[in-house]
Design an enzyme around this catalytic site. Structure first.
Site, PDB file in Angstrom:
ATOM      1  N   ARG A  17       0.912  -1.444  -0.275  1.00 24.89           N
ATOM      2  CA  ARG A  17      -0.165  -0.204   0.255  1.00 24.89           C
ATOM      3  C   ARG A  17       1.103   1.288  -0.237  1.00 24.89           C
ATOM      4  NH1 ARG A  17      -0.088   5.168   2.558  1.00 24.89           N
ATOM      5  NH2 ARG A  17      -0.069   3.630   4.616  1.00 24.89           N
ATOM      6  N   ASP A  18       1.509   1.533   1.249  1.00 17.82           N
ATOM      7  CA  ASP A  18       2.181   2.530   1.271  1.00 17.82           C
ATOM      8  C   ASP A  18       3.176   2.927   0.405  1.00 17.82           C
ATOM      9  OD1 ASP A  18       3.332   4.531   2.158  1.00 17.82           O
ATOM     10  OD2 ASP A  18       3.387   4.640   4.191  1.00 17.82           O
ATOM     11  N   HIS A 214       3.419   4.002  12.405  1.00 12.76           N
ATOM     12  CA  HIS A 214       3.805   3.229  10.777  1.00 12.76           C
ATOM     13  C   HIS A 214       5.210   4.937  11.493  1.00 12.76           C
ATOM     14  CE1 HIS A 214       2.576   3.595   6.839  1.00 12.76           C
ATOM     15  NE2 HIS A 214       3.287   4.527   7.215  1.00 12.76           N
ATOM     16  N   HIS A 216       8.694   6.508   8.939  1.00 11.07           N
ATOM     17  CA  HIS A 216       8.900   6.346   8.009  1.00 11.07           C
ATOM     18  C   HIS A 216      10.730   7.035   8.139  1.00 11.07           C
ATOM     19  CE1 HIS A 216       5.985   7.385   4.621  1.00 11.07           C
ATOM     20  NE2 HIS A 216       5.859   6.441   6.017  1.00 11.07           N
ATOM     21  N   CYS A 247      11.159   8.619  -0.271  1.00 11.16           N
ATOM     22  CA  CYS A 247      10.600   9.847  -0.362  1.00 11.16           C
ATOM     23  C   CYS A 247      11.794  11.005  -1.433  1.00 11.16           C
ATOM     24  CB  CYS A 247      10.893  11.305   0.773  1.00 11.16           C
ATOM     25  SG  CYS A 247       9.756  12.547   1.314  1.00 11.16           S
ATOM     26  N   ASN A 256       9.127   4.043   4.232  1.00 10.70           N
ATOM     27  CA  ASN A 256       9.052   3.494   4.973  1.00 10.70           C
ATOM     28  C   ASN A 256       9.922   2.470   6.096  1.00 10.70           C
ATOM     29  OD1 ASN A 256       6.398   2.441   3.365  1.00 10.70           O
ATOM     30  ND2 ASN A 256       5.825   3.581   5.662  1.00 10.70           N
TER      31      ASN A 256
HETATM   32 ZN    ZN Z   1       3.639   6.108   5.272  1.00 13.42          ZN
END
Ligand code: ZN
Length: 313
Positions: A17-18, A214, A216, A247, A256
């Site tokens: 997902r992420d 969660h 990063h 990123c 992540n």
């Molecule tokens: Zn995230």
């Protein structure tokens, strides 16, 4: 098998997902399923399989319902999580058979408007509607998690007041979320801040409801932040294989926390994750083949396991 049998820490894989939503190439459904299958083979117990958002918003995740359905059929023991932005998404997740639904509520209202095009009050209305929907869904209904995102700072607003994060976590629980988690969406968090905010949210909603982090790794503090959370009693951590979805604003920085590095740290500390590191690295190779143009991050895959390293059985 219960989700927590024989496990000290639950590593929740959010790459599908992420990770996938942050990259340009669209991974074919069949490749996603092969990759997630390899993760399950390695012992991963929870996977965030996608997001129930309109296909035109995130085309990478347009096949989420199919992925969730297939995973539930092929891997009945796997805990399948999905992100939902609103009650409509929650209904779709419920129909597909998701075990857990996560609704993000951005602590920064500017980010919330940009991301979900909704104010805090509007998101909280959706939370109320989802709780109502789930109350009619029977005993096997999914777990409902409220995720306070940009909890440690926002790229649009800058610092986010901790009192606001605590208040939002309280609202989420009051309106019907089973648990809350905190997300460092922007990679701004530091260990002292993680410790402080986890403690404050635990005090407000109860430690049994403040379940996950969660994090990063945008500024290299991902694992240090995990350790701070662990020391405050948090037992569920999101991570993505190969730090997928690095990123774009921080070249060379993963998205992540890298699953392989996280599992290595935990296992080396004697904490059981249920995940076999050799098989996890094999799953990473499947991911690399499926997305040949995407950089994958992480130290363990580069350096290998230390000589004589053994995982506890
Ligand atoms: Zn995230």
């Amino acid at each position: 098998m219960n989700l927590w049998d024989g496990v000290d820490v639950l590593v929740s894989e959010v790459g599908p997902r992420d990770g996938l939503q942050s990259i340009t190439p669209i991974m074919p459904t069949e490749a996603k399923l092969r990759w997630i299958g390899a993760l399950v083979e390695a012992g991963v117990r929870e996977v965030e399989a996608g997001s129930f958002v309109p296909a035109h918003v995130v085309p990478q995740l347009a096949d989420t319902a199919e992925v969730v359905r297939t995973l539930k059929r092929c891997h009945p023991g796997l805990h399948v999580a999905a992100l939902v932005p609103n009650a409509r998404g929650a209904r779709a997740a419920l129909e597909a058979g998701a075990d857990k639904i996560t609704l993000p509520l951005s602590a920064s209202e500017t980010h919330s408007l940009r991301n979900l095009r909704r104010t805090h009050a509007q998101v909280l209305d959706e939370v109320r509607a989802i709780a109502e929907l789930l109350s009619r869904a029977g005993p096997n209904r999914p777990v409902f998690e409220g995720a306070v995102s940009t909890a440690f700072g926002c790229t649009l607003e800058g610092p986010v007041p901790e009192a606001r994060v605590v208040a939002l976590a309280e609202r989420l629980v009051a309106l019907g979320c089973d648990e809350v988690s905190l997300s460092d969406t922007t990679g701004y968090a530091n260990p002292a801040q993680v410790r402080r905010l986890v403690k404050a949210v635990q005090a407000a909603v109860g430690p049994e409801r403040m379940t996950g982090l969660h994090l990063h790794n945008t500024r290299g503090l991902g694992l240090a932040n995990v350790l701070a959370g662990l020391e405050e009693g948090v037992r569920t951590f999101d991570a993505s294989q190969g730090g997928l979805g690095g990123c774009p604003f921080a070249p060379g920085a993963s998205g992540n926390v890298v699953t392989e590095d996280l599992v290595f740290m935990l296992e080396a500390m004697g904490l059981k994750t249920g995940i076999d590191l050799d098989r996890l690295l094999a799953a990473r190779r499947i991911l690399a083949e499926a997305l040949p143009t995407e950089p994958l991050y992480g130290f363990l895959a580069e350096a290998g396991l230390p000589l004589g390293f053994r995982q506890a059985a």
